[in-house]
Design an enzyme around this catalytic site. Structure first.
Site, PDB file in Angstrom:
ATOM      1  N   GLU A 188       0.859  -1.196   0.000  1.00 57.27           N
ATOM      2  CA  GLU A 188       0.000   0.000   0.000  1.00 57.27           C
ATOM      3  C   GLU A 188       0.886   1.233   0.000  1.00 57.27           C
ATOM      4  OE1 GLU A 188      -2.907   2.359   3.171  1.00 57.27           O
ATOM      5  OE2 GLU A 188      -2.907   0.154   3.177  1.00 57.27           O
ATOM      6  N   GLU A 208      -2.564  11.842   2.853  1.00 57.69           N
ATOM      7  CA  GLU A 208      -3.365  11.335   3.956  1.00 57.69           C
ATOM      8  C   GLU A 208      -3.169  12.198   5.195  1.00 57.69           C
ATOM      9  OE1 GLU A 208      -4.592   7.011   5.833  1.00 57.69           O
ATOM     10  OE2 GLU A 208      -2.510   7.318   5.203  1.00 57.69           O
TER      11      GLU A 208
END
Length: 439
Positions: free
Chosen positions: A246, A251
């Protein structure tokens, strides 16, 4: 310059349409003055200097001008729209110290500026700019304009991060006003803002059909979700998480102002000792999800406008992620500093300087721990991270906790009862482009 009487007489005779002016020398000094005045007005249209000389000649009893005027300079007033001075040079943007001197400086950053009020979509360099060097990265897929949502799957499963959201399908998202293409041609993805909801709010999570192993992903966003309770991300992952890896490109949670880029992998991937990035390591160097409580290897940006409200206030910017044999890198470019090779769709990452985050191949083989990724946008609410730091401070942008700021004890209670506080919880995306090296 010398101006002699015969020349003046010739000019008077040739420029005046009235026959009586042909005999101007024979007239009285009063008539001469009137003729000179008329000639002066005509001459102004052609040369302010010639008009001045005629006045001197006639008012001075037709005498030669002093010889020291022979060295007088002639000044041309440049036409702001071009003319004799050549093509107009547009004035520099107020945020730029000087007009651009070349299409792309050595650091790969374009000096052209776009103000936050302008559209973020750029068609690349103008027709008068020098052509950009061809990029070794070739466009695989582009998502932009009215067809932006073509080629994405709308995820409708339960939120893996335990957020207070219900992800909806494409039709529900559109009919509920959660997705649209706005007048600027940008894709909008919102969360539900009904003032009160029983448990969860409708939200959007989309995943590209296109997958890639290795590549360069570039995302231009004008606005990202922000505010207490929000947890937006732009990221990618592979199959059988965490086996396929990932990569979190954008974020953060709540009111954070600094982006955090993170990788999560199977055991065996570590962040090798390196200072080849501008961000700050948060957490450890073991990137294995199951061994770190899904913390992975995170790098927090030093730029205080790389996430949240501060990012939105500058009109957003561009994030780029490169995945190649050297490792995985993430760059951030504010709206005022987007490289010309990006806007021209000829990306040259080698010119971009140190990335915000970098995980070198020496500690984590990028083609062993990462494969077959798809890009993802989502906005969840509360969940493991945003709820977990609801009462915390000390992160840039979060000098006051959300519990203090809202006066609500838990993230879940706040989200259920304050839909009007989520009007800034939306993505506005100009484009996503995926590039790959030819095999």
């Amino acid at each position: 310059m010398y101006l002699r009487i015969p020349l003046i007489l010739f000019l008077l005779a040739s420029t005046s349409p009235a026959p009586s002016e042909a005999n101007i020398v024979a007239r009285s000094s009063k008539s001469i003055a009137r003729a000179a005045n008329r000639l002066h007005h005509r001459a102004l249209k052609h040369s302010a200097g010639l008009a001045r000389d005629l006045r001197v000649a006639f008012n001075g009893a037709l005498l030669e001008q002093p010889s020291n005027l022979g060295n007088a300079r002639v000044y041309c007033v440049s036409n702001p729209t071009g003319g004799l001075s050549g093509p107009a040079v547009p004035p520099p943007n107020p945020t730029s110290p000087a007009p651009p001197q070349q299409s792309q400086p050595s650091n790969g950053t374009s000096t052209s500026r776009t103000s936050p009020s302008q559209s973020s979509t750029s068609s690349g360099p103008s027709s008068t700019s020098a052509p950009l060097p061809s990029s070794p990265w070739k466009l695989l897929q582009a998502y932009q304009g009215n067809s932006f949502f073509n080629g994405w799957d709308f995820f409708t499963g339960g939120d893996p991060t335990n957020g207070q959201v219900t992800y909806v399908d494409s039709g529900t998202a559109q009919s509920s006003g959660l997705t649209e293409i706005n007048s600027a041609g940008h894709a909008i993805m919102r969360v539900e803002t009904t003032q009160q909801v029983p448990v969860t709010r409708k939200s959007v999570r989309i995943t590209t059909h296109q997958s890639y192993t290795g590549g360069l992903v570039i995302m231009d966003s004008v606005h990202m979700p922000t505010g207490c309770g929000t947890w937006p991300a732009f990221w990618s992952n592979g199959p059988n998480w965490p086996a396929g890896g990932e990569i979190d490109i954008v974020e953060g949670v709540n009111d954070y102002s600094n982006n955090q880029a993170t990788i999560h992998t199977n055991p065996g991937c570590n962040l090798a000792g390196t200072n080849e990035f501008t961000g700050t390591l948060v957490g450890g160097t073991n990137c294995a999800a199951v061994q770190t409580g899904n913390q992975g290897c995170g790098v927090r940006a030093q730029e205080t406008n790389s996430f949240g409200a501060a990012f939105n206030n500058i009109g957003g910017g561009v994030y780029a992620m490169q995945w190649d044999n050297d490792g995985i890198s993430v760059w951030f470019f504010p709206r005022s500093s987007i490289p010309g090779d990006i806007t021209g769709s000829q990306p040259q990452p080698s010119n971009w300087g140190e990335p915000q985050a970098f995980w070198p191949a020496s500690g984590c083989n990028p083609f062993q721990f990462f494969n077959s990724h798809s890009a993802i946008f989502d906005t969840t609410l509360c969940g493991d991270w945003a709820s977990g730091v609801w009462g915390a401070t000390g992160v840039p942008g979060q000098e006051q906790s959300c519990a203090q700021r809202t006066g609500v004890a838990t993230c879940e209670d706040f989200i259920r009862n304050n839909g009007s506080a989520l009007t800034e919880a939306y993505w506005e995306v100009s484009y996503v482009k995926i590039f790959q090296m030819p095999s």
